[in-house]
Design an enzyme around this catalytic site. Structure first.
Site, PDB file in Angstrom:
ATOM      1  N   ASN A  10       0.873  -1.184   0.000  1.00 25.51           N
ATOM      2  CA  ASN A  10       0.000   0.000   0.000  1.00 25.51           C
ATOM      3  C   ASN A  10       0.907   1.230   0.000  1.00 25.51           C
ATOM      4  O   ASN A  10       1.494   1.567   1.021  1.00 25.51           O
ATOM      5  CB  ASN A  10      -0.890  -0.033   1.256  1.00 25.51           C
ATOM      6  N   LYS A  12       0.161   4.271  -0.273  1.00 26.07           N
ATOM      7  CA  LYS A  12      -0.469   5.475   0.314  1.00 26.07           C
ATOM      8  C   LYS A  12      -0.197   6.675  -0.592  1.00 26.07           C
ATOM      9  O   LYS A  12      -0.174   6.526  -1.817  1.00 26.07           O
ATOM     10  CB  LYS A  12       0.020   5.680   1.749  1.00 26.07           C
ATOM     11  N   HIS A  96      -9.362   1.385   5.165  1.00 26.69           N
ATOM     12  CA  HIS A  96      -8.087   1.577   5.861  1.00 26.69           C
ATOM     13  C   HIS A  96      -8.303   2.532   7.038  1.00 26.69           C
ATOM     14  O   HIS A  96      -9.116   3.455   6.947  1.00 26.69           O
ATOM     15  CB  HIS A  96      -7.036   2.134   4.898  1.00 26.69           C
ATOM     16  N   GLU A  98      -6.723   4.959   8.004  1.00 24.50           N
ATOM     17  CA  GLU A  98      -6.534   6.374   7.647  1.00 24.50           C
ATOM     18  C   GLU A  98      -7.789   6.932   6.975  1.00 24.50           C
ATOM     19  O   GLU A  98      -8.115   8.111   7.129  1.00 24.50           O
ATOM     20  CB  GLU A  98      -5.299   6.511   6.752  1.00 24.50           C
ATOM     21  N   GLU A 167      -5.294  -4.617  10.862  1.00 25.35           N
ATOM     22  CA  GLU A 167      -4.247  -3.606  11.020  1.00 25.35           C
ATOM     23  C   GLU A 167      -4.493  -2.837  12.322  1.00 25.35           C
ATOM     24  O   GLU A 167      -5.264  -1.879  12.331  1.00 25.35           O
ATOM     25  CB  GLU A 167      -4.275  -2.612   9.856  1.00 25.35           C
ATOM     26  N   GLY A 173       2.758   2.436  10.838  1.00 22.26           N
ATOM     27  CA  GLY A 173       3.728   3.516  10.681  1.00 22.26           C
ATOM     28  C   GLY A 173       4.488   3.862  11.941  1.00 22.26           C
ATOM     29  O   GLY A 173       5.144   4.903  12.019  1.00 22.26           O
ATOM     30  N   SER A 213       3.601  -2.016  10.439  1.00 21.74           N
ATOM     31  CA  SER A 213       5.053  -2.107  10.637  1.00 21.74           C
ATOM     32  C   SER A 213       5.629  -3.460  10.224  1.00 21.74           C
ATOM     33  O   SER A 213       6.546  -3.975  10.863  1.00 21.74           O
ATOM     34  CB  SER A 213       5.427  -1.758  12.084  1.00 21.74           C
TER      35      SER A 213
HETATM   36  P1  13P Z   1       3.196   0.526   7.730  1.00 19.25           P
HETATM   37  O1  13P Z   1       3.646  -0.757   7.098  1.00 19.25           O
HETATM   38  O2  13P Z   1       3.940   1.729   7.215  1.00 19.25           O
HETATM   39  O3  13P Z   1       3.139   0.433   9.208  1.00 19.25           O
HETATM   40  O4  13P Z   1       1.684   0.750   7.236  1.00 19.25           O
HETATM   41  C1  13P Z   1       0.779  -0.282   7.361  1.00 19.25           C
HETATM   42  C2  13P Z   1      -0.426   0.049   6.581  1.00 19.25           C
HETATM   43  O5  13P Z   1      -1.164   0.942   6.932  1.00 19.25           O
HETATM   44  C3  13P Z   1      -0.670  -0.716   5.352  1.00 19.25           C
HETATM   45  O6  13P Z   1      -1.951  -0.475   4.867  1.00 19.25           O
END
Ligand code: 13P
Length: 251
Positions: A10, A12, A96, A98, A167, A173, A213
């Protein structure tokens, strides 16, 4: 039951077009046709058509990071499931954390997005996960159960291609992944809920990915867990070398 693993990058809101094309080329060059796992890249919307074109001869699949909840209409700025399908996109991330946090996407709107994606033969990667305060309050199960129930109106037949991504928000992150045991506990619960709702065949077949992560250094132990069927990778999917090490995990 052996479930084929899925590794999803992903991206982003990262990468220029040229950087995206370079990253795709590096990944395509290192994912062999006979690989026993599925690799999906989710670049930003404007790059999707070119991403599909550049992965056509390879086993790498392309996914969108979001999808709108209606097929068409006066919804300025949105991209619908039939549009994505018409490009050759095969997956769509839905819900997601976010999107839930910054764009206030509700369980109800996410259920519609999942249904529209399935109606157009896109595989939804439906994300859910608790915040740290939920976990501390002993609410992890209640939160993921509520989020999962948003798609319980789906029939067993339509659910066969649904992919779930657990997640935990506190692991995204942050560099602080859930331990394999913490993830396995939630994945096993989610599979149990899927079995209760749709029957044991669907529950056994449904793929549940872990995200938060994920790195080359922790993928092997995560993937060794019986109910972890792949990973949704953010930051580490932006580097071809790191992502490829994850794709080629031991197991
Ligand atoms: P990270 O791998 O940067 O922690 O992000 C995970 C994520 O949100 C994947 O959709």
């Amino acid at each position: 039951m052996k479930r084929r693993k899925i590794l999803v990058g992903n991206w982003k809101c990262h990468k220029s077009f040229d950087e995206a094309i370079t990253l795709i080329a590096e990944i395509v060059a290192n994912v062999p046709l006979e690989l026993d796992r599925t690799v999906v890249l989710c670049p930003p919307f404007p790059y999707l058509a070119e991403a599909v074109r550049r992965t056509r001869e390879s086993p790498v699949k392309i996914g969108a990071q979001n999808v709108w909840q209606e097929d068409s209409g006066a919804f300025t700025g949105e991209v619908s499931a039939p549009m994505l399908a018409s490009l050759g996109v095969e997956y769509a991330i839905v819900g997601h954390s976010e999107r839930r946090q910054f764009f206030l996407e509700s369980d109800e709107c996410l259920a519609r997005k999942v249904a529209r994606a399935l109606a157009w033969n896109l595989t939804p990667i439906f994300c859910l996960g608790e915040r740290w305060e939920d976990r501390e309050a002993g609410q992890t199960l209640a939160v993921v159960q509520r989020q999962f129930q948003a798609v319980f109106a789906l029939s067993a037949e339509t659910t066969t291609s649904l992919v779930i991504a657990y997640e935990p928000v506190w692991a995204i992150g942050t560099g602080r992944n859930a331990t394999p045991e913490q993830a396995e506990e939630v994945h096993a619960i989610l599979r149990g809920l899927a079995m209760e709702r749709w029957g044991s065949a669907v529950g056994e077949a449904i793929r549940i990915l872990y995200g938060g992560s994920v790195k080359a250094s922790n993928i092997d132990t995560l993937m060794a867990m019986p109910n972890l069927d792949g990973a949704l990778i953010g930051g580490a999917s932006l580097s071809a070398a790191e992502f490829l090490r994850i794709v080629h995990f031991q197991g």
